[in-house]
Design a protein around this motif. Structure first.
Motif, mmCIF file in Angstrom:
data_model
loop_
_atom_site.group_PDB
_atom_site.id
_atom_site.type_symbol
_atom_site.label_atom_id
_atom_site.label_comp_id
_atom_site.label_asym_id
_atom_site.label_seq_id
_atom_site.Cartn_x
_atom_site.Cartn_y
_atom_site.Cartn_z
ATOM 1 N N HIS A 196 0.765 -1.517 0.189
ATOM 2 C CA HIS A 196 0.521 -0.152 -0.281
ATOM 3 C C HIS A 196 0.657 1.098 -0.215
ATOM 4 O O HIS A 196 0.263 2.261 -0.360
ATOM 5 C CB HIS A 196 -0.976 -0.127 1.543
ATOM 6 C CG HIS A 196 -2.361 -0.572 1.184
ATOM 7 N ND1 HIS A 196 -3.301 -0.720 1.137
ATOM 8 C CD2 HIS A 196 -2.266 -2.427 0.300
ATOM 9 C CE1 HIS A 196 -3.877 -1.824 1.594
ATOM 10 N NE2 HIS A 196 -3.391 -2.712 0.203
ATOM 11 N N HIS A 208 -3.897 5.607 9.288
ATOM 12 C CA HIS A 208 -4.547 5.322 8.292
ATOM 13 C C HIS A 208 -5.667 4.722 8.684
ATOM 14 O O HIS A 208 -5.334 3.555 9.603
ATOM 15 C CB HIS A 208 -3.621 4.959 7.640
ATOM 16 C CG HIS A 208 -4.009 3.851 6.292
ATOM 17 N ND1 HIS A 208 -4.186 5.276 5.318
ATOM 18 C CD2 HIS A 208 -4.428 2.746 5.857
ATOM 19 C CE1 HIS A 208 -4.668 4.239 4.355
ATOM 20 N NE2 HIS A 208 -4.827 2.959 4.243
ATOM 21 N N HIS A 247 2.186 3.049 2.622
ATOM 22 C CA HIS A 247 2.378 3.272 4.120
ATOM 23 C C HIS A 247 1.726 3.110 5.444
ATOM 24 O O HIS A 247 1.311 1.577 5.349
ATOM 25 C CB HIS A 247 0.214 4.259 3.952
ATOM 26 C CG HIS A 247 -0.760 4.172 3.205
ATOM 27 N ND1 HIS A 247 -1.174 4.185 2.139
ATOM 28 C CD2 HIS A 247 -1.112 2.559 3.551
ATOM 29 C CE1 HIS A 247 -2.219 3.546 2.411
ATOM 30 N NE2 HIS A 247 -2.111 2.529 3.163
ATOM 31 N N HIS A 307 -9.443 2.312 5.971
ATOM 32 C CA HIS A 307 -9.545 1.670 5.085
ATOM 33 C C HIS A 307 -10.769 2.054 4.928
ATOM 34 O O HIS A 307 -11.539 1.624 5.863
ATOM 35 C CB HIS A 307 -9.176 0.408 4.578
ATOM 36 C CG HIS A 307 -7.350 0.505 4.026
ATOM 37 N ND1 HIS A 307 -7.284 1.293 2.811
ATOM 38 C CD2 HIS A 307 -6.557 -0.175 4.676
ATOM 39 C CE1 HIS A 307 -5.756 0.993 2.666
ATOM 40 N NE2 HIS A 307 -5.399 0.371 3.692
ATOM 41 N N HIS A 323 -0.356 1.544 8.542
ATOM 42 C CA HIS A 323 -1.101 0.598 8.820
ATOM 43 C C HIS A 323 -1.407 0.987 10.406
ATOM 44 O O HIS A 323 -0.162 0.750 11.336
ATOM 45 C CB HIS A 323 -1.506 -0.715 8.455
ATOM 46 C CG HIS A 323 -2.063 -0.686 7.152
ATOM 47 N ND1 HIS A 323 -2.314 -1.903 6.054
ATOM 48 C CD2 HIS A 323 -2.225 0.389 6.215
ATOM 49 C CE1 HIS A 323 -2.891 -1.394 5.630
ATOM 50 N NE2 HIS A 323 -2.546 -0.298 5.110
HETATM 51 ZN ZN ZN Z 1 -3.302 0.529 3.459
#
Ligand code: ZN
Length: 160
Positions: free
Chosen positions: A149, A158, A151, A160, A153
């Motif tokens: 991704h 972040h 980045h 989703h 988690h």
């Molecule tokens: Zn992600």
């Protein structure tokens, strides 16, 4: 573990301009986290942290080119009011958040019309030489999912 490509680096930081005025300080909240080598933080800061480990203190003075870029004089753009979360509250000179297809970005309000707003797309810190004071609090391996991704988690960074 050293901060390097595909590691997740946690850190506290404060940043000041050259007058010594503090602009931001993360120590009132959780440490910041970023995935090294994926363009998640400004390039000069990433390079300054390379090779450091948890517990290290790092000072870095970054020219605009290594921080938020030089100011561009032609960066004013006319944007329909519907793209602003709270268009009614806008005032010239204030910084606000603009929603775009690529996420959100900070802009400075220049002028307000009846249906459009002129904004300055320069980052609020563009053109400034910045002094960073960083403490690395942790470095860990990134998960394969984080690397794919690009980045971090978890950790409130972040969702989703
Ligand atoms: Zn992600």
């Amino acid at each position: 573990m050293q901060a390097e490509q595909d590691k997740v680096v946690y850190f506290h930081y404060s940043v000041s301009d050259l007058d010594g005025t503090e602009i931001e300080n993360s120590r009132r909240g959780e440490p910041m986290a970023f995935l090294f080598g994926h363009g998640n933080i400004i390039p000069g800061l990433e390079q300054a942290l390379r090779g450091h480990v948890a517990g290290d203190q790092v000072q870095a003075v970054l020219e605009p080119e290594q921080a938020y870029g030089v100011r561009r004089e032609d960066a004013t753009q006319r944007v329909p009011k519907k793209y602003f979360a709270e268009a009614a509250k806008l005032k010239p000179g204030m910084t606000t958040v603009l929603r775009t297809d690529h996420g959100t970005r900070s802009v400075m309000v220049v002028k307000i019309g009846s249906s459009v707003v002129d904004v300055d797309l320069n980052h609020p810190l563009a053109g400034k030489t910045l002094s960073f004071d960083v403490e690395i609090t942790d470095v860990r391996e990134a998960t394969p999912e984080e690397i794919s991704h690009g980045h971090v988690h978890g950790g409130g960074q972040h969702r989703h």
